[in-house]
Design an enzyme around this catalytic site. Structure first.
Site, PDB file in Angstrom:
ATOM      1  N   ARG A 102       0.872  -1.372  -0.165  1.00 45.39           N
ATOM      2  CA  ARG A 102       0.252   0.280   0.310  1.00 45.39           C
ATOM      3  C   ARG A 102       0.262   1.390  -0.300  1.00 45.39           C
ATOM      4  NH1 ARG A 102      -5.315   1.005   1.408  1.00 45.39           N
ATOM      5  NH2 ARG A 102      -5.370   2.586   2.502  1.00 45.39           N
ATOM      6  N   HIS A 129      -6.433   1.081  -7.286  1.00 37.59           N
ATOM      7  CA  HIS A 129      -6.782   0.504  -5.977  1.00 37.59           C
ATOM      8  C   HIS A 129      -7.443  -1.002  -6.591  1.00 37.59           C
ATOM      9  CE1 HIS A 129      -7.217  -0.935  -1.936  1.00 37.59           C
ATOM     10  NE2 HIS A 129      -8.245  -0.008  -1.406  1.00 37.59           N
ATOM     11  N   GLN A 132      -9.877  -2.700  -3.520  1.00 38.51           N
ATOM     12  CA  GLN A 132     -11.271  -2.444  -3.089  1.00 38.51           C
ATOM     13  C   GLN A 132     -12.204  -2.823  -4.505  1.00 38.51           C
ATOM     14  OE1 GLN A 132     -12.091  -0.987  -1.242  1.00 38.51           O
ATOM     15  NE2 GLN A 132     -14.591  -0.805  -2.145  1.00 38.51           N
ATOM     16  N   ASP A 220     -15.983   8.560  -3.358  1.00 40.25           N
ATOM     17  CA  ASP A 220     -14.922   8.551  -2.238  1.00 40.25           C
ATOM     18  C   ASP A 220     -14.455   9.794  -1.835  1.00 40.25           C
ATOM     19  OD1 ASP A 220     -12.680   7.242  -1.015  1.00 40.25           O
ATOM     20  OD2 ASP A 220     -11.793   6.936  -3.122  1.00 40.25           O
ATOM     21  N   CYS A 260     -16.297   3.961  -0.093  1.00 42.54           N
ATOM     22  CA  CYS A 260     -14.988   2.310  -0.306  1.00 42.54           C
ATOM     23  C   CYS A 260     -14.103   3.169   0.405  1.00 42.54           C
ATOM     24  CB  CYS A 260     -13.829   2.967  -1.766  1.00 42.54           C
ATOM     25  SG  CYS A 260     -13.746   4.447  -2.097  1.00 42.54           S
ATOM     26  N   ARG A 288     -14.512  -7.482   0.781  1.00 44.01           N
ATOM     27  CA  ARG A 288     -12.645  -5.856   0.658  1.00 44.01           C
ATOM     28  C   ARG A 288     -11.846  -8.311   1.834  1.00 44.01           C
ATOM     29  NH1 ARG A 288      -9.891  -1.688   0.864  1.00 44.01           N
ATOM     30  NH2 ARG A 288      -8.266  -3.149   0.420  1.00 44.01           N
TER      31      ARG A 288
END
Length: 303
Positions: A102, A129, A132, A220, A260, A288
């Site tokens: 990450r 991502h 996700q 988001d 998310c 997830r």
């Protein structure tokens, strides 16, 4: 498929295999059945950014699968003191069976992938991502029983999640409309790639018009990690780009509202939208875990 760096690394067949496996994993976990196919395998988790869902879901996922996850804060390993990404990848390949990262720069993931002899998974970068988005597709499948032939509407910043969603929609056959303020459009190379993959993509600055007949509304945060210096300007620029009851009203009656997380009620999404009957936000968060376990099995166990 050795790594998962971009959604474009996945074929349509790959996506359906992951979604099917994730659904099976979720059901078996509900039943208390064990899938310990990663016994005696270790996953290194490099984190340059803080996390709730990513860290917990990958750690729990590896534990559920019989393996072991090692948290590697970038400030606690030598990469934080100047050791190259290339050398780090080569050394970790001697110890581990897989790496998730990450990171701030997508280039870091590319270098890890090019120099590691073990699978590398993008757990978030400034460009994409994919983990996700696989959870998002799983959630849509659960509610709609399909991931194709629908209208997907993104409202907000044309950011990393948006980039991966555009690619995913192109691969699975879902129209995507991106509604964002001028100057915050998605990266042009991802627009081009989406269209090369056969995607039906529209970019607009009118969220109300974009949301008409939407099957999915997604947003988001307006200020992502790394954008804090722009916070005041972003809050002003995005003030009309909120998922709320007005956008839900012009969407389809069974529209799904997605986010998310983490969410800021009253900014990018209203409390009524995220806590209302259309919201599947916490199903996304749970998924997830299951989607990433499927990715781990596919890459580390060859399933």
């Amino acid at each position: 498929m050795k790594d998962l760096i971009s959604m474009a690394d996945l074929s349509l067949e790959d996506i359906y295999e992951i979604l099917d496996l994730a659904a099976e994993i979720k059901e078996k976990r509900r039943q208390g059945k064990v899938i310990d196919h990663l016994r005696n395998k270790s996953l290194g988790m490099i984190f340059e950014k803080s996390s709730t869902r990513t860290r917990v879901s990958f750690e729990v996922g590896m534990n559920d699968l019989g393996g072991h996850a090692i948290y590697l804060n970038s400030n606690d390993i030598q990469i934080g003191r100047g050791e190259t990404v290339e050398d780090t990848a080569k050394v970790l390949s001697r110890y581990l069976h897989g790496i998730i990262a990450r990171v701030y720069s997508h280039d870091t993931l590319v270098k890890l992938s090019e120099n590691a002899s073990i699978p590398v998974i993008n757990a978030l970068s400034d460009e994409e991502h994919p983990c996700q988005v696989l959870a998002d597709l799983m959630t849509i499948m659960e509610y709609k029983n399909r991931v194709s032939g629908m209208k997907f509407v993104w409202v907000g910043d044309g950011n990393n999640v948006c980039n991966s969603l555009m690619l995913a929609c192109a691969i699975v056959g879902m129209e995507i409309v991106v509604a964002c303020p001028k100057g915050y459009e998605p990266d042009e190379k991802y627009v081009i790639k989406t269209k090369e993959l056969g995607g039906i993509l529209t970019v607009t600055d009118n969220p109300l018009e974009a949301s008409k007949n939407a099957d999915v509304l997604y947003t988001d945060v307006w200020v992502s990690m790394g954008d804090e210096e722009e916070e005041e300007k972003r809050l002003k620029d995005f003030k009309n780009f909120q998922i709320n009851e007005e956008l839900i009203a012009v969407s389809k009656p069974d529209v799904l509202v997605m986010h998310c997380l983490p969410a800021h009620r009253g900014l990018e999404i209203s409390a009524g939208a995220i806590d209302g009957p259309h919201s599947v936000v916490f199903d996304q968060a749970e998924n997830r875990l299951h989607a990433q376990k499927a990715v781990l099995l596919k890459l580390l166990a060859g399933e």
